[in-house]
Scaffold this active site. Sequence first.
Site, PDB file in Angstrom:
ATOM      1  N   TYR A  54       0.704  -1.326  -0.086  1.00 40.92           N
ATOM      2  CA  TYR A  54      -0.048   0.126  -0.137  1.00 40.92           C
ATOM      3  C   TYR A  54       0.868   1.309   0.017  1.00 40.92           C
ATOM      4  O   TYR A  54       0.319   2.344  -0.039  1.00 40.92           O
ATOM      5  CB  TYR A  54      -0.934   0.165   1.279  1.00 40.92           C
ATOM      6  CG  TYR A  54      -1.960  -1.285   1.161  1.00 40.92           C
ATOM      7  CD1 TYR A  54      -3.043  -1.049   0.143  1.00 40.92           C
ATOM      8  CD2 TYR A  54      -1.868  -2.240   2.017  1.00 40.92           C
ATOM      9  CE1 TYR A  54      -3.855  -2.209   0.222  1.00 40.92           C
ATOM     10  CE2 TYR A  54      -2.653  -3.327   1.936  1.00 40.92           C
ATOM     11  CZ  TYR A  54      -3.758  -3.293   1.119  1.00 40.92           C
ATOM     12  OH  TYR A  54      -4.713  -4.297   1.042  1.00 40.92           O
ATOM     13  N   HIS A 131      -8.483   2.139  -5.984  1.00 36.19           N
ATOM     14  CA  HIS A 131      -7.745   1.164  -5.150  1.00 36.19           C
ATOM     15  C   HIS A 131      -6.239   1.561  -5.123  1.00 36.19           C
ATOM     16  O   HIS A 131      -5.612   1.957  -6.265  1.00 36.19           O
ATOM     17  CB  HIS A 131      -7.869  -0.314  -5.620  1.00 36.19           C
ATOM     18  CG  HIS A 131      -9.126  -0.613  -5.500  1.00 36.19           C
ATOM     19  ND1 HIS A 131      -9.941  -1.163  -4.152  1.00 36.19           N
ATOM     20  CD2 HIS A 131     -10.229  -0.632  -6.225  1.00 36.19           C
ATOM     21  CE1 HIS A 131     -10.888  -1.305  -4.448  1.00 36.19           C
ATOM     22  NE2 HIS A 131     -11.413  -1.062  -5.736  1.00 36.19           N
TER      23      HIS A 131
END
Length: 180
Positions: A54, A131
């Site tokens: 991430y 995302h």
Amino acid sequence: MAAARSGERPSLFVAAAYKAGTALPLRGGFMAKIVFVLNGPNLNLLGTREPQTYGRATLKDVETLTRAAAASHQLKVEFRQSNHEGELVDWIQKARGRHDGIIINPAGFTTNSVAILDALLLTELPVIEVHLSNIHRREAFRVPSLVSHGARGVICGLGAVGYRLAIDAMAEILGAAKEA
Ligand code: DHK
């Protein structure tokens, strides 16, 4: 959204909306459009959560980048995160009539929340799904996205930059002015 003419005293409606943070007069008197940026579960831990997947940007960093991108289009941003599906649903429902578009990273609710999809659909607002990671090259359970059924477009795999691109796309959809 109601537009106040330049030099005019804002109407009661405009003043109330301004107080509620739902209508923001800019220079020249026109009302800035407001994009609701929503983040789902575990995104509060960005920066320390699986950074190899991430990235190292914190949610605050993402918010700063998002606000800067929005400002360049004279858009306003309301930026929120929740770990709770019902809270996200409540927020999305209230976006109808208060916001002009929604950017959402549904995170762990992407593939399973009919409730979030239904809430997005009822707003009748343009929705962009974001995302950070490329969900298509990860575990199979991360796709397909239910939320995509309510989204105008989807951006994934580009980290925090995806939020900036989503703002650019939303500005295009909303016909927002680009600052010179
Ligand atoms: C974030 C999550 O928390 C995951 O549940 C999704 C998404 C992917 C992201 O890449 O931003 O599967």
